[in-house]
Design a protein around this motif. Structure first.
Motif, PDB file in Angstrom:
ATOM      1  N   GLU A   1       0.835  -1.205   0.000  1.00 16.10           N
ATOM      2  CA  GLU A   1       0.000   0.000   0.000  1.00 16.10           C
ATOM      3  C   GLU A   1       0.871   1.258   0.000  1.00 16.10           C
ATOM      4  O   GLU A   1       0.571   2.233  -0.694  1.00 16.10           O
ATOM      5  CB  GLU A   1      -0.933  -0.010   1.203  1.00 16.10           C
ATOM      6  N   GLN A   2       1.950   1.222   0.764  1.00 21.33           N
ATOM      7  CA  GLN A   2       2.874   2.361   0.778  1.00 21.33           C
ATOM      8  C   GLN A   2       3.535   2.539  -0.587  1.00 21.33           C
ATOM      9  O   GLN A   2       3.669   3.665  -1.079  1.00 21.33           O
ATOM     10  CB  GLN A   2       3.943   2.149   1.857  1.00 21.33           C
TER      11      GLN A   2
ATOM     12  N   GLU B   1       1.013   4.065  -2.975  1.00 24.33           N
ATOM     13  CA  GLU B   1       0.850   5.504  -2.725  1.00 24.33           C
ATOM     14  C   GLU B   1       2.033   6.289  -3.293  1.00 24.33           C
ATOM     15  O   GLU B   1       1.854   7.339  -3.929  1.00 24.33           O
ATOM     16  CB  GLU B   1       0.721   5.744  -1.218  1.00 24.33           C
TER      17      GLU B   1
ATOM     18  N   GLN C   1       1.846   6.355  -7.190  1.00 20.03           N
ATOM     19  CA  GLN C   1       0.836   7.304  -7.681  1.00 20.03           C
ATOM     20  C   GLN C   1       1.320   8.740  -7.489  1.00 20.03           C
ATOM     21  O   GLN C   1       1.121   9.590  -8.366  1.00 20.03           O
ATOM     22  CB  GLN C   1      -0.488   7.067  -6.951  1.00 20.03           C
ATOM     23  N   ARG C   2       1.963   8.997  -6.366  1.00 17.47           N
ATOM     24  CA  ARG C   2       2.440  10.357  -6.098  1.00 17.47           C
ATOM     25  C   ARG C   2       3.524  10.759  -7.085  1.00 17.47           C
ATOM     26  O   ARG C   2       3.581  11.923  -7.523  1.00 17.47           O
ATOM     27  CB  ARG C   2       2.965  10.443  -4.664  1.00 17.47           C
TER      28      ARG C   2
ATOM     29  N   TYR D   1      -9.290  -3.430  -3.674  1.00 21.76           N
ATOM     30  CA  TYR D   1      -8.427  -2.819  -4.687  1.00 21.76           C
ATOM     31  C   TYR D   1      -8.851  -3.157  -6.112  1.00 21.76           C
ATOM     32  O   TYR D   1      -8.292  -2.612  -7.059  1.00 21.76           O
ATOM     33  CB  TYR D   1      -6.980  -3.285  -4.474  1.00 21.76           C
TER      34      TYR D   1
END
Length: 878
Positions: A535-536, A539, A542-543, A573
């Motif tokens: 999940e990290q 993230e 995507q960032r 998801y």
């Protein structure tokens, strides 16, 4: 008006003979949109020339109330402009939508603006014409729009040629996606009857029977044949050429010029092409060959344009393309249309122009997520690349390989990458060579050529390590870590992943950091540590705008859920992942998510829906072997459980793809499916050979869930052996003889088939009857027959010998769970109330209701209840 012109006028007016039913359907759907303020999509299919455009124009020019019309058409170019129809729509709307389309925004950004535009003036009719020519970005946008359609008061009319959709046509994938939505309807436009053709033929004085025989009622051919006079041509081509022959020589020259500039010719462009011949435009329009369109003129039908273009002598066509190219390179205003210029540059045989505009068009397509069009533009450029320097050529090869990788064309990608490696070697560029070797390793991995992939991966590291450390080396370490991860070798994954991570952090390189994190976190996930690290990584990807890696993270978060049936985690998801990949054209990853959905639906008892999802994977020519293996296994297993003799066709194809790789994640779904299929057919003696090697590999990899599943099917086949150490629950419980505990655990995991099989191990009649009834409800006839035999052997009476009438006589092929849900729908209950009564999640009920509407071919819950009553489905549940 001449007799010929009157004939044209007559046929044009009557082109909508026998279209009352179609117009009534469209009118009814528009009324639904206006009343309910919820969107609808209509797929309007038919052969070329059958009158789809005429139907759409007649409808849109009729009484529409307050509805406005937005019209976009897809390009007939071999490599169309990305978002071509949206360019047309944006010219009409202006504002934010126009700004985003012109600036090269991604499909999901354009969709947001389109939805906002549609909400400003509701209701709206949005026409997307000739979707069989649609570019990839437009197809992605259509899929996304359908997912949000009920929130927008719009009637979307999508026309396409249903006779030109080969097995691998991209629009077939859209049709498959649309089949999952209750908001989508279909209208088939048929040729005219012999009676209608006779009515059209009568004023022209031609033989109506011969006209119908030669045209088969195709309205376009009928019109062209009537224009030819009393001699009815044998083909559309002859009819079109006969009409063109009646023009003056200058008129024919003008028509020929327009034929080489699809989809239309602007007036300024015609002036550059034809000079004084432009004076003949009125003649061409009056003849019916051409029609006025916004900003210029075009052919009345693409069939006519193609006929004229194909009739041109090569030197004439070459000269026209050169004139068009010269004009388009210096347009009077606005931005250059790169895809259009590249098309004419190739037609002109102008290598300089192709190499200038095709790569630029490819880069623009890639930026819009239209990877298919990007790959085609790079391929176009490479056909003219002989005169390029090595540096320019290798850059083009790398771009081509990456675009082909993203669309799943691995053979083309490998060919381009091999050539790129050779170019780097000739240039004396070891850094570039190492990076290309790493890319080649990645491509080989997706094809399951694992030994070659590892050789290339280690070779890349060997080439790069003597050089000053750079991101190329970090990515090479990541790639080797990825290879170990796919082999489920935790130690190798961690060793190479940590090397990559340490270098990535030293270089402050986000991509290699994310890549390494996903590898390491996936291994942790398989070990039961949890999904927090992935999940990290998601993230961070995507960032940083690392879309390919974000897609891979979504896959990792869902793909492994079947091991342990942790679908509640994976489902969180699935839809976000599908939407993310669709929005960004990540066609490599979407099939993985669809295959996961198919497997989860199968495990949870929705077998028909599982087959639907698996079919979407199998219909997509871009699907790589891994998701194809899973989809084939789902399809074969669903068929085997239903007692379908065709089960072995997909299972053997899956095994042929998986067996040479030696990779557990490819082998295990097929091995388990084949073992079960053998058992269901009473061929238990073949289970050992089908599972020996895979079980040994699973034990070695500590894959406890696979160990337990394979051990269970071996036990069912009569293989007497100790339960392997580490077999996971609830398989271990079942293998230990605790059928009741196993059944309870399977029920907790929402796995009704396995729960029923656990009950089948019981010794008491009550449990066996429960097993039998549940297997019948699922339509699992071979397994139900096995339990019935056990019941009879134990002395039970009144054991049915065949499927219940509810299963046998269900004309809509609803599952028993869907029939149960339908009964509550017919009582007027909301989905939340149904979920409470049936102890299901509301999301699961939503899926069931959507499937019911689709299978009954209705749009509303009320219509579903009425159709169910007509078919006698509701009585089946009582």
């Amino acid at each position: 008006m001449s007799d010929t012109d009157r004939a044209f006028h007559r046929t044009a007016v009557n082109a909508l003979l026998e279209r009352g039913r179609e117009l009534s359907i469209l009118g009814g759907l528009l009324a639904d949109v206006q009343r309910e303020l919820q969107g609808r999509v209509v797929l309007i299919g038919g052969e070329a020339g059958v009158g789809k455009t005429a139907l759409l124009r007649h409808f849109c020019e009729g009484p529409l109330g307050s509805a406005r019309v937005l019209w976009g058409a897809c390009d007939a170019l071999f490599t169309p402009r990305p978002l071509g129809p949206l360019l047309d729509v944006a010219e009409t709307t202006g504002g934010e939508l126009e700004g985003l389309v012109e600036s090269g925004a991604r499909p999901h950004e354009v969709l947001g603006a389109l939805v906002r535009e549609l909400k400003t003036s509701a209701p709206t009719i949005l026409v997307i014409e000739d979707a069989h020519w649609a570019d990839e970005a437009t197809l992605d946008l259509l899929i996304l729009l359908v997912r949000r359609i009920e929130a927008v008061a719009v009637l979307v009319l999508v026309s396409y040629r249903d006779d030109e959709l080969g097995r691998e046509h991209p629009f077939r994938l859209v049709l498959g996606e649309f089949a999952m939505s209750s908001a989508v309807s279909r209208v088939k436009v048929h040729p005219l009857s012999e009676t209608a053709v006779a009515e059209l033929a009568e004023p022209a004085g031609v033989d109506a029977g011969e006209l119908y025989r030669k045209t088969a009622g195709n309205p376009f051919f009928v019109t062209e044949a009537l224009a030819a006079g009393h001699e009815i041509p044998d083909t559309v081509r002859h009819a079109v050429l006969a009409r063109a022959a009646r023009l003056s020589s200058r008129g024919r020259a003008l028509v020929e010029a327009i034929a080489v500039v699809p989809p239309q010719a602007e007036l300024w462009l015609l002036e550059s092409l034809s000079g004084d011949d432009l004076d003949c435009l009125d003649e061409c329009l009056s003849s019916g060959m051409l029609v006025e369109v916004t900003g210029g003129v075009g052919f009345r039908h693409e069939l006519a344009r193609l006929t004229i273009e194909e009739s041109l002598a090569p030197n004439r066509k070459l000269a026209l393309h050169r004139k068009v190219l010269a004009a388009l390179e210096t347009p009077p205003g606005g931005a250059s249309d790169l895809a259009r210029i590249a098309h004419h540059a190739e037609g002109a045989g102008d290598a300089r122009a192709v190499l200038q505009f095709a790569p630029a068009a490819g880069a623009r397509a890639a930026s819009l997520g239209a990877s298919r069009e990007a790959a085609a533009q790079y391929a176009r450029a490479l056909r003219f690349a002989d005169g390029l320097g090595l540096k320019e050529k290798v850059e083009l090869l790398e771009r081509s390989a990456y675009a082909c990788y993203l669309i799943g064309d691995f053979e083309a990608a490998i060919e381009a990458q091999v050539h790129a490696i050779e170019c780097h070697r000739q240039l004396g560029d070891p850094r570039g060579e190492g990076n290309s070797l790493r890319s080649l390793s990645r491509l080989l991995r997706y094809l399951g050529r694992n030994q070659e992939a590892m050789e290339m991966g280690r070779q890349a590291v060997a080439v790069l390590e003597p050089l000053p450390p750079g991101r190329e080396l970090a990515m090479a370490y990541c790639n080797v870590s990825h290879l170990y991860m796919n082999a489920e070798d935790a130690d190798g994954t961690l060793l190479w992943g940590e090397r990559a991570l340490e270098l990535a952090q030293r270089l402050n390189d986000a991509e290699s950091s994310v890549y390494a994190l996903i590898n390491i976190a996936t291994t942790d996930l398989l070990a039961g540590v949890g999904a927090a690290k992935i999940e990290q990584a998601l993230e961070l990807a995507q960032r940083e705008g690392l879309e390919e890696h974000a897609g891979r993270a979504f896959v990792a978060l869902t793909w492994w859920s079947p091991r342990g049936r942790t679908y509640a985690d994976g489902d969180r998801y699935l839809e976000p992942g599908l939407e993310y990949c669709s929005e960004r054209g990540l066609d490599l990853w979407r099939p993985y998510l669809l295959a996961y959905r198919a497997r989860s639906l199968l495990d949870r008892g929705s077998w028909d829906d599982a087959v639907d999802s698996a079919s979407l994977v199998l219909q997509d020519p871009r699907t790589s072997p891994m998701p194809r293996i899973v989809a084939l296994s789902v399809l074969g297993l669903a068929r085997a459980r239903h007692g379908d003799p065709d089960a072995w066709v997909p299972l053997e194809e899956a095994w042929a793809l998986a067996e040479p790789t030696g990779e557990l994640q490819r082998l295990e779904p097929v091995a388990a499916a084949r073992a079960e299929a053998f058992w269901l057919e009473g061929r238990g003696d073949e289970v050992a050979a089908a599972t020996d090697a895979v079980l040994e590999l699973a034990v070695r990899r500590h894959a406890s869930w696979i160990v337990g599943e394979l051990a269970y099917w071996r036990r069912c086949a009569g293989i007497q052996e100790e339960t392997p150490v580490g077999a996971a629950e609830p398989w271990a419980t079942q293998l230990a003889g605790d059928w009741q505990g196993a059944a309870t655990r399977w029920s907790d995991l929402d796995s009704p088939y396995e729960a029923a099989l656990a009950l089948a191990d019981a010794g008491d009649e009550h449990a066996l009857r429960r097993s039998f009834e549940e297997l019948q409800r699922l339509g699992a006839q071979p397994a139900a027959a096995f339990v019935a035999r056990r019941l009879r052997k134990g002395g039970a009476r009144s054991v049915p010998r065949g499927p219940r009438p509810a299963t046998r006589d269900n004309p809509a092929r609803l599952t028993m769970r869907e029939v149960e849900v339908l009964g509550h729908v017919a009582q007027g209950l909301r989905n939340a109330d149904i979920a409470d009564r049936l102890f299901l999640s509301e999301k699961t009920v939503n899926h069931h209701v959507s499937a019911i509407l689709r299978k009954l071919q209705v749009r509303t819950r009320g219509e579903a209840a009425a159709e169910a009553a007509r078919l006698g489905l509701l009585a089946q549940d009582r």
